[in-house]
Design an enzyme around this catalytic site. Structure first.
Site, PDB file in Angstrom:
ATOM      1  N   HIS A 177      -7.221 -11.373  -5.939  1.00  0.00           N
ATOM      2  CA  HIS A 177      -7.414  -9.956  -5.972  1.00  0.00           C
ATOM      3  C   HIS A 177      -6.747  -9.325  -4.880  1.00  0.00           C
ATOM      4  O   HIS A 177      -6.853 -10.015  -3.653  1.00  0.00           O
ATOM      5  CB  HIS A 177      -8.653  -9.382  -6.052  1.00  0.00           C
ATOM      6  CG  HIS A 177      -8.975  -7.995  -6.134  1.00  0.00           C
ATOM      7  ND1 HIS A 177      -8.694  -7.259  -5.055  1.00  0.00           N
ATOM      8  CD2 HIS A 177      -9.382  -7.196  -7.081  1.00  0.00           C
ATOM      9  CE1 HIS A 177      -8.916  -5.759  -5.538  1.00  0.00           C
ATOM     10  NE2 HIS A 177      -9.324  -5.706  -6.730  1.00  0.00           N
ATOM     11  N   ARG A 181      -2.616  -6.511 -10.423  1.00  0.00           N
ATOM     12  CA  ARG A 181      -3.166  -7.266  -9.218  1.00  0.00           C
ATOM     13  C   ARG A 181      -2.391  -8.430  -8.834  1.00  0.00           C
ATOM     14  O   ARG A 181      -1.914  -8.873  -7.708  1.00  0.00           O
ATOM     15  CB  ARG A 181      -4.499  -7.942  -9.613  1.00  0.00           C
ATOM     16  CG  ARG A 181      -5.667  -6.893  -9.660  1.00  0.00           C
ATOM     17  CD  ARG A 181      -6.719  -7.451 -10.238  1.00  0.00           C
ATOM     18  NE  ARG A 181      -7.988  -6.336 -10.292  1.00  0.00           N
ATOM     19  CZ  ARG A 181      -9.250  -6.408 -10.636  1.00  0.00           C
ATOM     20  NH1 ARG A 181      -9.601  -7.499 -10.902  1.00  0.00           N
ATOM     21  NH2 ARG A 181      -9.931  -5.249 -10.336  1.00  0.00           N
ATOM     22  N   ARG A 215      -5.954 -10.568 -15.447  1.00  0.00           N
ATOM     23  CA  ARG A 215      -6.835  -9.375 -15.887  1.00  0.00           C
ATOM     24  C   ARG A 215      -6.730  -7.998 -15.342  1.00  0.00           C
ATOM     25  O   ARG A 215      -6.400  -8.034 -14.147  1.00  0.00           O
ATOM     26  CB  ARG A 215      -8.307 -10.118 -15.653  1.00  0.00           C
ATOM     27  CG  ARG A 215      -9.326  -9.076 -15.969  1.00  0.00           C
ATOM     28  CD  ARG A 215     -10.684  -9.646 -15.834  1.00  0.00           C
ATOM     29  NE  ARG A 215     -11.050  -9.891 -14.562  1.00  0.00           N
ATOM     30  CZ  ARG A 215     -11.542  -8.932 -13.741  1.00  0.00           C
ATOM     31  NH1 ARG A 215     -11.584  -7.478 -14.114  1.00  0.00           N
ATOM     32  NH2 ARG A 215     -11.764  -8.955 -12.209  1.00  0.00           N
TER      33      ARG A 215
END
Ligand code: ADP
Length: 448
Positions: free
Chosen positions: A243, A280, A423
């Site tokens: 992240h 991300r 994701r």
């Protein structure tokens, strides 16, 4: 703790609790076993919200969205590597999951956007607070009201099989040091990922050795190991999400909503360097290219008012403040005129609705023009493990030849495939609710 239940659910995060509620509603007798002293898992830490399309809350806000668009954008974000069967089931059942939560008093009616999405489909609590605590609190309340037994400090060490069918689990009760065997016809594995297991991370992706993690300490991949012992298949195990915005001393993640509500990222030189709401993987890579491999997340009082979590970051001492942009620059040791120009140019881009520099298109509804101004220093950290056990859309765990293991179900971060190789923020909370419910339903139907 009894010797026998209809269904053993391993893990009390969002997926496990959703499965339990659904199984109980279907008239079965489930138990939830959680190895940590408290329920919540990584779900408790999630900040952005829950992605869903064609929801009543989107309609109320005048947002026209479609399941197909949600599908396409998730697929694009996952670099086309997503399991398409799971993804289809996910988007098509996302709106009903929002309604299901609402029916239990868990109201996610405040919409924002995360990286890689073109519509506001990230559903958050009304007051803008972090979704995780709100969700875990709400699910636990329902679990309690439904008298679903839940045990903490209950570490499941093995899933038992007899004659090719699931027959129960072995559990270590950590407080009493008691080891027990519980029999059940079905087991739902909802143990989360392995983002807090440095050995597993290093084995799968050596270049991530030494990264901080945002994960709670129980995310050690136990469910994956137990399922592999039963012959279950794993997929995408080296797909580990970092992240981009993590506070490095604590591993606390600074939620994407700060950017979604208008925050920008600047380098030590005081300049922007990427579309802050790109996916991300891209934003993390861009930060890793900077001198010092870190950046500042800069925002104004407007963003601060819209994102409640910032109060929490402030309490931790992460938030630097300046009455003016120049004051803020001084505070964080960035050239004043450079930061001033960056913010002025950005506000012009917001006014023009065009970011000629980096083609950012979202999270630019409001300029950064309301003092005081703030900055948080961030860098990438391990956040989420996209890989895991392979399931089908019924959440049945599959063997290496894609056969369902009778009585074995899995949902949530322990599974792999839905998110492909990247994701999208907000898609994990959707995942755990949609597939947690499905695992509860399917395991209940399986029981004779
Ligand atoms: P998800 O988002 O998929 O629901 P979470 O991380 O929120 O995943 O929740 C998973 C939960 O499972 C965590 O609370 C974790 O501590 C728990 N857990 C992990 N391994 C075990 C185990 N072996 N026995 C019992 N609980 C476990």
């Amino acid at each position: 703790l009894q010797d026998k239940y209809d269904i053993v659910i391993i893990g009390a995060g969002g997926a496990g609790m959703s499965a339990a509620i659904q199984a109980k509603d279907a008239g079965k007798n489930p138990v939830i076993l959680e190895k940590m002293p408290v329920a919540g898992g990584n779900t408790l830490k999630s900040s952005s919200g829950m992605n869903a399309s064609e929801t009543k809350f989107q309609k109320e806000s005048g947002i026209s969205d479609s399941n197909d668009k949600f599908y396409e954008e998730t697929l694009k974000g996952g670099h086309d590597k997503n399991d398409k069967e799971l993804l289809r089931y996910y988007v098509d059942n996302s709106a009903s999951a929002i309604d299901w939560l609402d029916s239990m008093g868990i109201r996610l009616n405040n919409l924002t956007i995360t990286g890689g999405m073109s519509e506001k489909r990230t559903h958050r609590p009304e007051d803008g607070s972090a979704v995780g605590e709100y969700l875990v609190h709400g699910l636990l309340k329902n679990v309690t009201e439904l008298n679903i037994p839940i045990f903490v400090n209950a570490d499941v060490t093995e899933i038992k099989e007899k004659d090719g069918k699931i027959s129960g689990v072995k559990v270590d009760m950590k407080e009493t040091k008691e080891k027990k065997e519980i029999s059940s016809q079905a087991v739902v594995v909802a143990t989360g990922g392995y983002g807090a297991n440095p050995e597993m991370i290093k084995a799968e992706k050596p270049e991530l050795d030494g990264y901080v993690t945002t994960n709670q300490e129980g995310s050690t991949g136990d469910g994956i190991k137990m399922i592999e012992k039963l012959g279950g298949q794993v997929v995408d195990m080296n797909q580990i999400q970092i992240h981009p915005t993590v506070q490095q001393d604590t591993g606390i993640l600074i939620g994407e909503a700060v950017r979604g509500e208008g925050g920008i990222l600047v380098s030590e030189d005081g300049t922007r360097f990427i579309n802050e709401l790109d996916t991300r993987d891209k934003v993390s890579a861009a930060i890793n290219q900077l001198k010092g491999k870190a950046a500042y997340l800069v925002f104004d009082s407007g963003v601060r008012e819209r994102v409640k979590a910032i109060d929490f970051y402030d309490k931790q001492g992460f938030v630097k403040k300046g009455e003016t942009v120049a004051d803020l620059a001084k505070e964080i040791g960035v050239k004043e005129d450079a930061l001033d120009k960056t913010v002025t140019d950005w506000n012009q881009a917001v006014a023009d609705k065009k970011d000629a520099q980096f083609e950012r298109k979202t999270g630019m509804d409001k300029p950064l023009d309301k003092g005081p101004y703030y900055a948080i220093k961030i860098a990438p950290g391990i956040h989420y493990t996209m890989g895991g056990v392979k399931i089908n859309a019924k959440t049945e765990v599959l063997t290496k030849d894609n056969k369902a293991i009778p009585g074995l179900y899995a949902a949530g971060e322990v599974t792999g495939g839905l998110h492909g190789t990247n994701r999208i923020g907000g898609n994990s909370v959707g995942d755990i609710i949609v597939f947690g419910r499905q695992a509860g339903d399917q395991s209940a139907q399986y029981i004779k």
